[in-house]
Design a protein around this motif. Structure first.
Motif, PDB file in Angstrom:
ATOM      1  N   MET A   1     -36.042  53.420  39.677  1.00 25.43           N
ATOM      2  CA  MET A   1     -34.361  53.841  39.491  1.00 25.43           C
ATOM      3  C   MET A   1     -34.332  55.063  39.098  1.00 25.43           C
ATOM      4  N   ALA A   2     -35.352  55.930  38.286  1.00 28.11           N
ATOM      5  CA  ALA A   2     -35.088  57.174  37.978  1.00 28.11           C
ATOM      6  C   ALA A   2     -35.157  58.121  39.213  1.00 28.11           C
ATOM      7  N   GLN A   3     -35.952  57.665  40.418  1.00 27.67           N
ATOM      8  CA  GLN A   3     -35.965  58.388  41.446  1.00 27.67           C
ATOM      9  C   GLN A   3     -34.763  58.277  42.313  1.00 27.67           C
ATOM     10  N   ARG A   4     -33.971  57.062  42.200  1.00 25.18           N
ATOM     11  CA  ARG A   4     -32.998  56.846  42.854  1.00 25.18           C
ATOM     12  C   ARG A   4     -31.825  57.519  42.210  1.00 25.18           C
ATOM     13  N   VAL A   5     -31.813  57.818  40.809  1.00 26.02           N
ATOM     14  CA  VAL A   5     -30.795  58.594  40.127  1.00 26.02           C
ATOM     15  C   VAL A   5     -30.971  60.028  40.727  1.00 26.02           C
ATOM     16  N   GLN A   6     -32.319  60.686  40.569  1.00 23.65           N
ATOM     17  CA  GLN A   6     -32.688  61.853  41.474  1.00 23.65           C
ATOM     18  C   GLN A   6     -31.970  62.026  42.618  1.00 23.65           C
ATOM     19  N   ALA A   7     -32.167  60.861  43.720  1.00 25.51           N
ATOM     20  CA  ALA A   7     -31.886  61.355  45.074  1.00 25.51           C
ATOM     21  C   ALA A   7     -30.393  61.249  45.164  1.00 25.51           C
ATOM     22  N   LEU A   8     -29.597  60.395  44.375  1.00 24.57           N
ATOM     23  CA  LEU A   8     -28.160  60.454  44.206  1.00 24.57           C
ATOM     24  C   LEU A   8     -27.736  61.815  43.727  1.00 24.57           C
ATOM     25  N   ALA A   9     -28.282  62.311  42.735  1.00 24.00           N
ATOM     26  CA  ALA A   9     -27.915  63.771  42.081  1.00 24.00           C
ATOM     27  C   ALA A   9     -28.023  64.629  42.976  1.00 24.00           C
ATOM     28  N   THR A  10     -29.181  64.358  43.861  1.00 21.64           N
ATOM     29  CA  THR A  10     -29.526  65.575  45.057  1.00 21.64           C
ATOM     30  C   THR A  10     -28.333  65.433  45.881  1.00 21.64           C
ATOM     31  N   GLU A  11     -27.970  64.236  46.297  1.00 21.53           N
ATOM     32  CA  GLU A  11     -26.802  64.189  47.357  1.00 21.53           C
ATOM     33  C   GLU A  11     -25.507  64.575  46.956  1.00 21.53           C
ATOM     34  N   LEU A  12     -25.268  64.427  45.559  1.00 25.47           N
ATOM     35  CA  LEU A  12     -24.206  64.979  45.196  1.00 25.47           C
ATOM     36  C   LEU A  12     -23.984  66.500  44.972  1.00 25.47           C
ATOM     37  N   VAL A  13     -25.322  66.955  44.634  1.00 25.39           N
ATOM     38  CA  VAL A  13     -25.194  68.440  44.722  1.00 25.39           C
ATOM     39  C   VAL A  13     -25.029  69.072  46.201  1.00 25.39           C
ATOM     40  N   GLU A  14     -25.759  68.565  47.182  1.00 28.46           N
ATOM     41  CA  GLU A  14     -25.454  68.890  48.549  1.00 28.46           C
ATOM     42  C   GLU A  14     -24.200  68.543  48.980  1.00 28.46           C
ATOM     43  N   ALA A  15     -23.486  67.580  48.558  1.00 28.65           N
ATOM     44  CA  ALA A  15     -21.964  67.407  48.943  1.00 28.65           C
ATOM     45  C   ALA A  15     -21.251  68.598  48.236  1.00 28.65           C
ATOM     46  N   GLU A  16     -21.446  68.860  46.938  1.00 26.35           N
ATOM     47  CA  GLU A  16     -20.826  70.042  46.338  1.00 26.35           C
ATOM     48  C   GLU A  16     -20.935  71.425  47.175  1.00 26.35           C
ATOM     49  N   GLY A  17     -22.210  71.538  47.581  1.00 25.33           N
ATOM     50  CA  GLY A  17     -22.519  72.697  48.162  1.00 25.33           C
ATOM     51  C   GLY A  17     -21.934  72.861  49.532  1.00 25.33           C
ATOM     52  N   ARG A  18     -21.516  71.799  50.422  1.00 29.58           N
ATOM     53  CA  ARG A  18     -20.747  71.535  51.558  1.00 29.58           C
ATOM     54  C   ARG A  18     -19.285  71.739  51.297  1.00 29.58           C
ATOM     55  N   LYS A  19     -18.792  71.720  49.992  1.00 26.77           N
ATOM     56  CA  LYS A  19     -17.477  71.592  49.578  1.00 26.77           C
ATOM     57  C   LYS A  19     -16.648  70.451  50.212  1.00 26.77           C
ATOM     58  N   SER A  20     -17.421  69.317  50.013  1.00 24.28           N
ATOM     59  CA  SER A  20     -16.945  67.945  50.179  1.00 24.28           C
ATOM     60  C   SER A  20     -15.542  67.940  49.591  1.00 24.28           C
ATOM     61  N   ASP A  21     -14.763  66.833  50.210  1.00 25.19           N
ATOM     62  CA  ASP A  21     -13.355  66.370  49.408  1.00 25.19           C
ATOM     63  C   ASP A  21     -13.707  65.707  48.296  1.00 25.19           C
TER      64      ASP A  21
END
Length: 277
Positions: free
Chosen positions: A1-21
């Motif tokens: 679960m901790a690694q899943r949190v890390q993966a989701l957080a990474t995806e969130l950071v990448e989405a922020e970097g793409r200026k997602s809606d």
């Protein structure tokens, strides 16, 4: 679960970097929050299993003891884990016309989760596996987080270094890399690929180390003693959180090979089949 949190957080950071809606950002943030809540419940369960009292749990969580019992008691935690499991396979059980084909990110996560559970089952640390496989720790970490899928020789070496069976992870790797299904194979290879796909999905659910405890038909299928009809195979793949349409060509290859084979089923079943590469 901790690694899943890390993966989701990474995806969130990448989405922020793409200026997602905002819709995507809020959805990803909600997913991170939900997985953190699941993690806390599992952490409390572990602490209780190791002897922590409800008073200690309440103090550390900064809630009342009554709240701690209500939020993380055995019944509440079982409901929470069942809900998490249903959410994990929800995309696979939607009506066919509404089902989206799993994308590369989902396949990367599934491969990462499977290898992560392998490391945990074998008691291997990332640094240890990286050293044995002669790769960098960051390479292993990014693989586990679903951020990167190395070439097959690298994944093969990592799985081997963790004392795993590479054939049980080969199909997960192919799906993560977007490889197309191969042409017809021998009966032995077809059986091996079909069985390897099911075991790979089992690893991704974190249950592979306990597969011998499965009962009835499922146990026979997972042990390589039986290839069921498509209706049952479809249900098993859904139960394992996979996409039946990805497994169907493998099942069809097995059926096709049976039609051409002199022996309808190998004496040893699909176990110890290794000609997958």
């Amino acid at each position: 679960m901790a690694q899943r949190v890390q993966a989701l957080a990474t995806e969130l950071v990448e989405a922020e970097g793409r200026k997602s809606d905002l819709r995507e950002l809020v959805g990803l943030a909600a997913a991170v929050s939900a997985e953190v809540a699941h993690y806390v419940g599992a952490a409390v369960h572990d602490a209780r299993s190791q002897g922590a009292s409800w008073g200690q749990v309440a103090e550390l969580a900064q809630v009342s003891e009554a709240t701690a019992r209500a939020r993380w008691g055995p019944k509440a935690l079982r409901r929470q884990m069942r809900r998490r499991a249903r959410q994990a396979i929800a995309p696979a059980v939607l009506p066919a016309e509404a089902t989206a084909v799993p994308g590369p990110l989902e396949h990367r996560r599934r491969l990462g989760a499977a290898i992560s559970f392998l490391l945990r089952a074998r008691g291997c640390a990332v640094q240890e596996v990286a050293q044995k496989a002669s790769v960098s720790p960051s390479c292993v970490s990014r693989l586990l987080a679903g951020q990167r899928v190395p070439d097959w020789p690298v994944v093969f070496t990592i799985v081997t270094a963790a004392d795993g069976r590479p054939e049980e992870f080969r199909l997960l790797w192919e799906w993560a890399r977007g490889h197309r299904q191969p042409s017809r194979r021998s009966a032995t290879a077809a059986l091996g690929r079909f069985h390897g796909a099911l075991l790979g999905l089992l690893w991704a659910t974190g249950q592979a180390s306990g597969r011998s405890t499965s009962s009835g038909t499922l146990s026979a299928v997972l042990s390589g003693e039986l290839v069921p009809d498509w209706a049952m195979t479809h249900q098993i793949v859904l139960q394992l959180g996979g996409d039946p349409e990805q497994v169907r060509p493998l099942w069809e290859d097995v059926q096709y090979s049976f039609l051409l084979a002199h022996d309808f089923f190998p004496v040893q079943g699909t176990r110890d089949v290794r000609d997958l590469v």
